[in-house]
Enzyme design. Structure first.
Site, short mmCIF file in Angstrom:
data_model
loop_
_atom_site.label_atom_id
_atom_site.label_comp_id
_atom_site.label_asym_id
_atom_site.label_seq_id
_atom_site.Cartn_x
_atom_site.Cartn_y
_atom_site.Cartn_z
N GLU A 155 0.86 -1.18 0.00
CA GLU A 155 0.00 0.00 0.00
C GLU A 155 0.90 1.23 0.00
O GLU A 155 1.18 1.82 1.02
CB GLU A 155 -0.93 -0.02 1.21
CG GLU A 155 -2.04 1.00 1.13
CD GLU A 155 -3.04 0.89 2.25
OE1 GLU A 155 -4.10 1.56 2.17
OE2 GLU A 155 -2.80 0.13 3.23
N ASP A 290 -16.72 -3.05 7.77
CA ASP A 290 -16.58 -3.40 9.18
C ASP A 290 -17.48 -2.59 10.10
O ASP A 290 -17.39 -2.71 11.32
CB ASP A 290 -15.12 -3.25 9.62
CG ASP A 290 -14.57 -1.84 9.44
OD1 ASP A 290 -15.32 -0.96 8.95
OD2 ASP A 290 -13.39 -1.62 9.78
N ASP A 316 -8.41 -4.56 6.00
CA ASP A 316 -7.40 -3.54 6.32
C ASP A 316 -6.96 -3.71 7.77
O ASP A 316 -6.62 -2.74 8.46
CB ASP A 316 -7.97 -2.14 6.08
CG ASP A 316 -6.89 -1.06 5.94
OD1 ASP A 316 -5.70 -1.42 5.84
OD2 ASP A 316 -7.23 0.13 5.95
#
Length: 428
Positions: A155, A290, A316
């Site tokens: 990332e 989430d 993540d």
């Protein structure tokens, strides 16, 4: 919902039959409702032997004489059997931080994630110094060589400073092809995806180099407009096909909505282009469903607009996943977790603390069909990284990665390569 098309069964060769079974694998029979490839099979059984799936379907169709020694697992009434979950974007768990460069901590995180139901994953790095990125690649390369992870997701560091989120702005940089070459080399063929901002100078050449080296470009942490976004993703899709990655290969969008400007009716930005291209099937969009990064109505909207076959559910997740509130690390950044929400000191969200099974459960709670949510956490990500003939579905010949959940989608049992990782009392 449009389920994935029927896929050819893997060829069963004598060579496979002579390979040793994975250590600790057994021969098991599981019964319940099966959710796989966007479909639901009621009153079905799954037979596992030699670390692979031997049969999926009605019990009456199973010839047990051809599979002697099956141990039937005693599952709770109403159990549902899923393929092992696949997370393409996670930074750690159980105190282990993949970007931190510690092999021991990374192994602890992988073990926890496997037991939680994420039997296949890409370990994600964050933006850092050149030396730390190279060290992270080399550490994770060892785990990939051992088959503990499916590869590496980077990332950054070629991201927008205006939309850096929890990425350390000190280490952001414009695309640097020599550095990218070093990173690809350090990963030893295991760099599978990389997040990039398409508006940066040199991004086009970077995307080309990624595709040529078998790395999937993933657009994100960007301040690009809709036109720049669409042009970059379209070019990335064409480059992946030209590189011979196969018809299932396509670029992705790193955590849609997060790390990019919000959709506005007079300034649509990257979100509009990503949704349009996902609906056309040319890209897949990640969602951190989430309950923190996205409102449930946003999650349901995206599934309705683009279809589950174009969504990849991700976590993540960071080191605090599976642990109490407190202070943790995400690469070079210090993170505080309160109420299971991870933030930097300035209040910026800094990764997630949910497991992928938690994300699937919350996606269903948002109003998405269970089969659709499971598809976006199994077969879709498997195809993105070219592993659809190995994992991501419950089909004869594939690796026996299985998750069993109860009526509330809480974990009952996890199996990886035919080995029970978290079996509770599910035995006769």
């Amino acid at each position: 919902m449009n389920p994935l098309p029927e896929q050819k069964q893997p060829d069963q060769t004598p060579r496979e039959a002579t390979q040793p079974s994975p250590a600790g694998s057994g021969s098991y029979l599981l019964s319940g409702t099966v959710l796989t490839d966007g479909r639901s099979l009621d009153n079905a059984v799954v037979a596992v032997t030699g670390g692979r799936i031997a049969y999926v379907g009605p019990r009456a169709g199973l010839d047990q004489s051809s599979l002697p020694g099956l141990e039937e697992l005693d599952l709770p009434a109403g159990s549902t059997i899923l393929p092992g979950l696949i997370d393409l974007h996670c930074h750690g768990g159980a105190g282990g931080d993949f970007p931190g460069g510690s092999g021991q901590a990374a192994r602890a995180a992988v073990e926890f994630l496997h037991r939680s139901g994420t039997t296949t994953l890409l370990a994600s790095l964050v933006t850092a110094s050149r030396d730390n990125l190279l060290r992270g690649m080399e550490t994770l390369r060892q785990l990939a060589d051992e088959g503990l992870i499916a590869g590496i997701h980077s990332e950054g560091p070629f991201l927008s400073s205006a939309r850096c989120g929890a990425q350390d702005p000190r280490f952001l940089r414009e695309p640097d092809l020599p550095l990218l070459g070093e990173l690809i080399g350090a990963a030893g063929g295991h760099l599978r995806t990389m997040t990039y901002a398409p508006e940066l100078p040199g991004a086009d050449a970077m995307v080309r180099l990624l595709a040529e080296n078998g790395v999937t470009p993933s657009l994100g942490h960007t301040d690009a407009d809709a036109r720049t976004t669409a042009a970059s993703l379209t070019a990335a899709a064409e480059l992946l096909q030209a590189a011979g990655r196969g018809p299932a290969s396509r670029p992705t969008v790193t955590h849609l909505f997060n790390g990019m400007p919000p959709l506005h009716h007079r300034s649509p930005g990257p979100v509009a282009a990503c949704l349009r291209l996902a609906a056309a099937g040319s890209v897949a969009v990640e969602l951190i469903a989430d309950g923190v990064h996205l409102d449930p109505e946003t999650v349901r909207m995206v599934f309705d607009l683009v279809g589950a076959e174009n969504v990849v559910l991700v976590t993540d997740s960071m080191a605090a996943t599976g642990l109490p509130d407190g202070h943790y690390e995400l690469g070079p950044a210090s993170v505080s977790v309160s109420g299971a929400v991870a933030r930097l000191g300035d209040g910026t969200l800094a990764g997630g603390t949910a497991t992928l099974l938690d994300v699937v459960r919350r996606t269903i709670g948002a109003g998405v069909e269970a089969a659709a949510a499971v598809l976006s956490a199994t077969a879709v990500p498997a195809a993105i990284i070219g592993e659809q003939e190995r994992v991501g579905s419950l089909r004869a010949g594939l690796r026996a990665d299985v998750v069993v959940v109860d009526g509330n989608f809480e974990r009952v049992l996890v199996m990886r390569a035919g080995r029970l990782l978290d079996k509770g009392e599910a035995r006769r």
